[in-house]
Design a protein around this motif. Structure first.
Motif, PDB file in Angstrom:
ATOM      1  N   PRO A 160       0.809  -1.233   0.000  1.00 38.50           N
ATOM      2  CA  PRO A 160       0.000   0.000   0.000  1.00 38.50           C
ATOM      3  C   PRO A 160       0.837   1.276   0.000  1.00 38.50           C
ATOM      4  N   ALA A 161       2.132   1.164   0.358  1.00 41.60           N
ATOM      5  CA  ALA A 161       3.001   2.345   0.341  1.00 41.60           C
ATOM      6  C   ALA A 161       3.550   2.589  -1.061  1.00 41.60           C
ATOM      7  N   GLY A 162       3.286   1.655  -1.974  1.00 42.06           N
ATOM      8  CA  GLY A 162       3.804   1.787  -3.340  1.00 42.06           C
ATOM      9  C   GLY A 162       5.294   1.514  -3.412  1.00 42.06           C
ATOM     10  N   PHE A 163       5.800   0.773  -2.418  1.00 37.74           N
ATOM     11  CA  PHE A 163       7.224   0.437  -2.410  1.00 37.74           C
ATOM     12  C   PHE A 163       7.445  -0.862  -3.194  1.00 37.74           C
ATOM     13  N   GLY A 164       7.411  -0.733  -4.527  1.00 37.39           N
ATOM     14  CA  GLY A 164       7.463  -1.900  -5.403  1.00 37.39           C
ATOM     15  C   GLY A 164       8.760  -2.678  -5.308  1.00 37.39           C
ATOM     16  N   VAL A 165       9.896  -1.974  -5.235  1.00 34.34           N
ATOM     17  CA  VAL A 165      11.178  -2.698  -5.255  1.00 34.34           C
ATOM     18  C   VAL A 165      11.353  -3.586  -4.018  1.00 34.34           C
ATOM     19  N   PRO A 166      11.236  -3.021  -2.785  1.00 36.52           N
ATOM     20  CA  PRO A 166      11.378  -3.931  -1.634  1.00 36.52           C
ATOM     21  C   PRO A 166      10.299  -5.006  -1.604  1.00 36.52           C
ATOM     22  N   MET A 167       9.097  -4.660  -2.100  1.00 33.37           N
ATOM     23  CA  MET A 167       8.011  -5.642  -2.114  1.00 33.37           C
ATOM     24  C   MET A 167       8.413  -6.855  -2.975  1.00 33.37           C
ATOM     25  N   TYR A 168       8.932  -6.582  -4.178  1.00 36.46           N
ATOM     26  CA  TYR A 168       9.320  -7.699  -5.053  1.00 36.46           C
ATOM     27  C   TYR A 168      10.572  -8.409  -4.544  1.00 36.46           C
ATOM     28  N   GLN A 169      11.472  -7.647  -3.902  1.00 34.61           N
ATOM     29  CA  GLN A 169      12.662  -8.305  -3.363  1.00 34.61           C
ATOM     30  C   GLN A 169      12.291  -9.233  -2.208  1.00 34.61           C
ATOM     31  N   LEU A 170      11.314  -8.822  -1.398  1.00 28.28           N
ATOM     32  CA  LEU A 170      10.839  -9.708  -0.320  1.00 28.28           C
ATOM     33  C   LEU A 170      10.106 -10.919  -0.895  1.00 28.28           C
ATOM     34  N   SER A 171       9.357 -10.697  -1.991  1.00 22.21           N
ATOM     35  CA  SER A 171       8.676 -11.829  -2.665  1.00 22.21           C
ATOM     36  C   SER A 171       9.697 -12.833  -3.166  1.00 22.21           C
TER      37      SER A 171
ATOM     38  N   GLY B   9      17.106  -1.875  -6.979  1.00 31.15           N
ATOM     39  CA  GLY B   9      16.384  -2.749  -7.903  1.00 31.15           C
ATOM     40  C   GLY B   9      17.196  -3.044  -9.144  1.00 31.15           C
ATOM     41  N   VAL B  10      17.803  -1.999  -9.716  1.00 31.53           N
ATOM     42  CA  VAL B  10      18.598  -2.169 -10.944  1.00 31.53           C
ATOM     43  C   VAL B  10      19.813  -3.047 -10.654  1.00 31.53           C
ATOM     44  N   LYS B  11      20.419  -2.859  -9.500  1.00 32.15           N
ATOM     45  CA  LYS B  11      21.618  -3.633  -9.141  1.00 32.15           C
ATOM     46  C   LYS B  11      21.362  -5.139  -9.102  1.00 32.15           C
ATOM     47  N   LYS B  12      20.155  -5.504  -8.734  1.00 36.49           N
ATOM     48  CA  LYS B  12      19.812  -6.934  -8.634  1.00 36.49           C
ATOM     49  C   LYS B  12      19.755  -7.616 -10.005  1.00 36.49           C
ATOM     50  N   GLY B  13      19.504  -6.813 -11.055  1.00 40.19           N
ATOM     51  CA  GLY B  13      19.390  -7.394 -12.394  1.00 40.19           C
ATOM     52  C   GLY B  13      18.086  -8.137 -12.582  1.00 40.19           C
ATOM     53  N   ILE B  14      18.019  -8.908 -13.673  1.00 40.66           N
ATOM     54  CA  ILE B  14      16.776  -9.652 -13.966  1.00 40.66           C
ATOM     55  C   ILE B  14      16.795 -10.987 -13.212  1.00 40.66           C
ATOM     56  N   LEU B  15      15.758 -11.205 -12.411  1.00 39.04           N
ATOM     57  CA  LEU B  15      15.697 -12.422 -11.598  1.00 39.04           C
ATOM     58  C   LEU B  15      14.689 -13.431 -12.148  1.00 39.04           C
ATOM     59  N   THR B  16      14.003 -13.034 -13.222  1.00 42.69           N
ATOM     60  CA  THR B  16      12.958 -13.902 -13.776  1.00 42.69           C
ATOM     61  C   THR B  16      13.578 -15.111 -14.491  1.00 42.69           C
ATOM     62  N   GLU B  17      12.958 -16.271 -14.268  1.00 44.97           N
ATOM     63  CA  GLU B  17      13.482 -17.509 -14.842  1.00 44.97           C
ATOM     64  C   GLU B  17      12.911 -17.757 -16.238  1.00 44.97           C
ATOM     65  N   GLY B  18      13.487 -18.733 -16.932  1.00 41.83           N
ATOM     66  CA  GLY B  18      13.103 -18.991 -18.320  1.00 41.83           C
ATOM     67  C   GLY B  18      11.794 -19.734 -18.500  1.00 41.83           C
ATOM     68  N   PHE B  19      11.175 -20.174 -17.421  1.00 42.67           N
ATOM     69  CA  PHE B  19       9.920 -20.922 -17.524  1.00 42.67           C
ATOM     70  C   PHE B  19       8.833 -20.017 -18.103  1.00 42.67           C
ATOM     71  N   PRO B  20       7.959 -20.424 -19.001  1.00 37.17           N
ATOM     72  CA  PRO B  20       7.732 -21.811 -19.452  1.00 37.17           C
ATOM     73  C   PRO B  20       8.491 -22.218 -20.715  1.00 37.17           C
ATOM     74  N   GLN B  21       9.326 -21.318 -21.311  1.00 39.02           N
ATOM     75  CA  GLN B  21      10.119 -21.778 -22.467  1.00 39.02           C
ATOM     76  C   GLN B  21      11.102 -22.868 -22.046  1.00 39.02           C
ATOM     77  N   LEU B  22      11.663 -22.703 -20.843  1.00 33.92           N
ATOM     78  CA  LEU B  22      12.591 -23.695 -20.301  1.00 33.92           C
ATOM     79  C   LEU B  22      11.864 -24.512 -19.219  1.00 33.92           C
ATOM     80  N   PRO B  23      12.367 -25.697 -18.903  1.00 36.10           N
ATOM     81  CA  PRO B  23      11.704 -26.489 -17.852  1.00 36.10           C
ATOM     82  C   PRO B  23      11.750 -25.766 -16.502  1.00 36.10           C
ATOM     83  N   PRO B  24      10.832 -26.091 -15.589  1.00 40.08           N
ATOM     84  CA  PRO B  24      10.838 -25.456 -14.261  1.00 40.08           C
ATOM     85  C   PRO B  24      12.160 -25.683 -13.538  1.00 40.08           C
ATOM     86  N   GLU B  25      12.668 -24.635 -12.876  1.00 45.61           N
ATOM     87  CA  GLU B  25      13.957 -24.782 -12.183  1.00 45.61           C
ATOM     88  C   GLU B  25      13.834 -25.599 -10.907  1.00 45.61           C
TER      89      GLU B  25
END
Lengths: 395, 208
Positions: A160-171, B9-25
């Motif tokens: 609800p705070a619109g803190f998308g980055v920490p929200m997704y990092q926690l997910s 956020g940018v520093k973390k890079g892309i964390l999304t996996e290749g599924f469903p093109q690739l098999p589940p990790e």
């Protein structure tokens, strides 16, 4: 019953089952029906109107029916119907194993807590001593469950705070924990993992994840510290949903300065051997509950790793035709969870449960009075309420 | 300070996996496709005449002496493909009586590992904007009329997905299941995010 006594009102108030009021060390038969979860303003102001929120809404994880009485901005009263999605569980006259399949589906997110509390009550009825390895195995999975549950609460508070980055990092971290749980137990929510005197978990495999757990703990602490430094975020939580008086249990109680934690005040699991001490804070608002949960995540990582050294799988062959009654309580991620069972010739004759979410919901509506609706979600999420465990009827 | 999260956020890079093109990790063992035959008396009646019925199965592991979990996450059935939603699919969720695990798994498809948004799959907070109604849990008395009203208020074209064993077969919990005709069934107790994501992509007629 080793842990509980009838007609004893000793210690702090835990909650209600179908027939009993539960306290720290005793239970008292209750004759009146449960009071309604509502606060209605005493003054009938003609400027007040009712605002319906739920039961089906995108803002809540589960279905919950709120009638909010407001003057347009401040919340002046709330009527909650937590029984809108009440389920009936066919547990009576079933065997322990059949009943366990349903008990672990009372609250899927806290399935390990429910199944271990139920099994502890059954083991109390059986009057058997549990193997040391099983005790520590149970601590391991309870702490993994606590980490995941607290992570979800913090994530939901970022939303609800619109803190998308920490929200997704926690997910992201939440999903890694869930995958570790899945790898070691075969199921992402610990279903069919707990048995009488047995935890079906590959503890050897979990040992190989210790470095991963340490890395995730560090990653979490970076996110948590980042959130603590964010004034915009903290301002939404401080002073919001302040509650410092009873009824309080679990993280909400500890945030308000009460040293209430079933891990330290009952002997059902050997937390004392791990030098466990509850973390206490002195702010009873949403920030206090957020802060306590954050610190408890780090503590749970350490407890899990320490308990793992002594955890192992055991076997216990029990007879199918035993009788007795037992009760047990443990600290679920939301607070004290209590089970009472009465068994006759191996079949469940009576089962009663007191969930922490009932009391947390009661505390929430008390704390929400005079807050504004934009603060509602921060406050609600900070209590970690699961509606599924409130409205369950055993038949 | 205000842009610290953007940089983190940018520093973390892309964390999304290749599924469903690739098999589940990391596919879970339970739920997954079950093979074999057994005379075992299933506690929820998911073994009818030795044949496995995923609609009733709660993946409890009790029959694992004779049956075998494969790890295969293709645990869904599409009755009607909805090509009209090829570009985007807006989901409205109804929890009519769940334990909370299905709810959590549905939200998990939006976590960075799965990122359902890249396939045009979004959650909506109102049935007026919804393309698909995802129904979870057994039918309970309090939610019956809510469910009917929600379905009625959705615009055409619309579809219904029943997700999880409670919604599809009752899961042995002593309650009824909804009579709404499903366009897709997603099996599991609860279904894993891999299964949910692949089922929704296939429902909208998209290619993984």
């Amino acid at each position: 019953m080793r842990y509980y006594k009838f007609n004893v009102r000793d210690g702090y108030y835990i909650g209600e089952t179908r027939q009993f009021s539960i306290y720290e060390k005793g239970m008292i038969r209750r004759d009146e029906p449960l009071e309604r979860l509502q606060i209605i303003p005493k003054i009938n102001d003609k400027n007040h109107f009712n605002f319906q929120y739920g039961p089906a809404t995108g803002g809540l994880i589960e279905s919950l029916d709120f009638k909010i009485i407001t003057n347009g901005e401040a919340i002046k009263g709330i009527v909650v119907n937590p029984y809108v999605k009440s389920r009936t569980m066919r547990c009576l006259n079933k065997t322990i194993d059949e009943c366990l399949l349903l008990v672990e589906r009372i609250n899927g997110y806290h399935s390990a807590s429910h199944s271990i509390a139920f099994l502890s009550a059954v083991e109390d009825a059986l009057n058997i001593d549990i193997a040391e390895g099983t005790y520590y195995g149970r601590i391991v999975i309870l702490e993994l469950e606590r980490i995941r549950s607290h992570l979800l609460v913090l994530k939901r508070m970022c939303e609800p705070a619109g803190f998308g980055v920490p929200m997704y990092q926690l997910s992201y971290i939440n999903e890694i924990i869930t995958r570790i749980i899945s790898d070691i137990s075969g199921h992402r929510y610990f279903y069919s993992t707990n048995k009488l005197n047995r935890v079906d978990v590959d503890f050897g495999l979990l040992s190989s994840y210790i470095q991963t757990l340490i890395k995730i703990k560090r990653e979490f602490e970076n996110i948590f510290n980042g959130l603590l430094e964010s004034k915009i975020f903290i301002n939404r939580l401080q002073g919001n949903g302040l509650i410092k008086d009873d009824p309080l249990i679990g993280p909400a109680a500890r945030a308000a300065g009460f040293k209430r934690d079933a891990r330290s005040n009952i002997s059902i699991l050997p937390y004392k051997e791990l030098n466990f001490e509850p973390i206490i804070f002195n702010e009873g608002d949403s920030f206090g509950r957020f802060y306590i949960r954050g610190l408890e995540i780090s503590q749970s990582f350490d407890l899990c790793i320490n308990a793992l050294e002594r955890a192992e799988q055991s076997e216990y062959n029990y007879s199918n035709n035993f009788s007795g009654e037992g009760a047990a309580r443990l600290e679920s991620p939301s607070g004290d969870l209590f089970y009472y069972v009465n068994i006759d010739n191996g079949l469940i004759k009576d089962i009663q449960m007191s969930s922490p979410s009932y009391l947390n919901l009661k505390s929430f509506i008390k704390s929400a009075i005079n807050t504004i609706f934009t603060d509602f979600h921060f406050n609600f999420e900070s209590f970690g309420i699961w509606v599924s465990e409130v409205g369950v009827e055993f038949i | 300070m205000s842009n610290q999260w953007f940089i983190k956020g940018v520093k973390k890079g892309i964390l999304t996996e290749g599924f469903p093109q690739l098999p589940p990790e990391k596919p879970p063992l339970r739920p997954s496709l079950l093979i074999g035959s057994s005379n075992f008396k299933c506690p929820v009646g998911a073994l009818d005449e030795n044949k496995w019925n995923p609609e009733k199965c709660i993946f409890c592991d009790k029959c694992s002496m004779e049956m075998h979990f494969t790890g295969d996450q293709k645990l869904f059935k599409i009755n009607r493909k909805m090509n009209a939603f090829k570009r985007s699919l807006y989901i409205y969720i109804i929890d009519s009586g769940t334990c909370g695990a299905c709810n959590a798994e549905l939200f998990n498809i939006f976590s960075p590992q799965y990122d359902a948004n890249r396939y045009g799959i979004f959650l909506t907070n109102t049935p007026r904007n919804a393309d698909v109604l995802v129904l979870m849990g057994v039918e309970t008395e309090g939610m019956k009329s809510v469910l009917e009203e929600t379905y009625e208020s959705m615009p055409e074209p619309k579809c219904v997905v029943k997700m999880g064993t409670c919604a599809i077969g009752g899961a042995g919990i002593g309650s009824k299941i909804s009579s709404l005709e499903p366009d897709a069934l997603i099996y599991g107790c609860p279904p894993s995010p891999y299964t949910i994501l692949e089922a929704l992509i296939e429902l909208k007629g998209d290619k993984p």
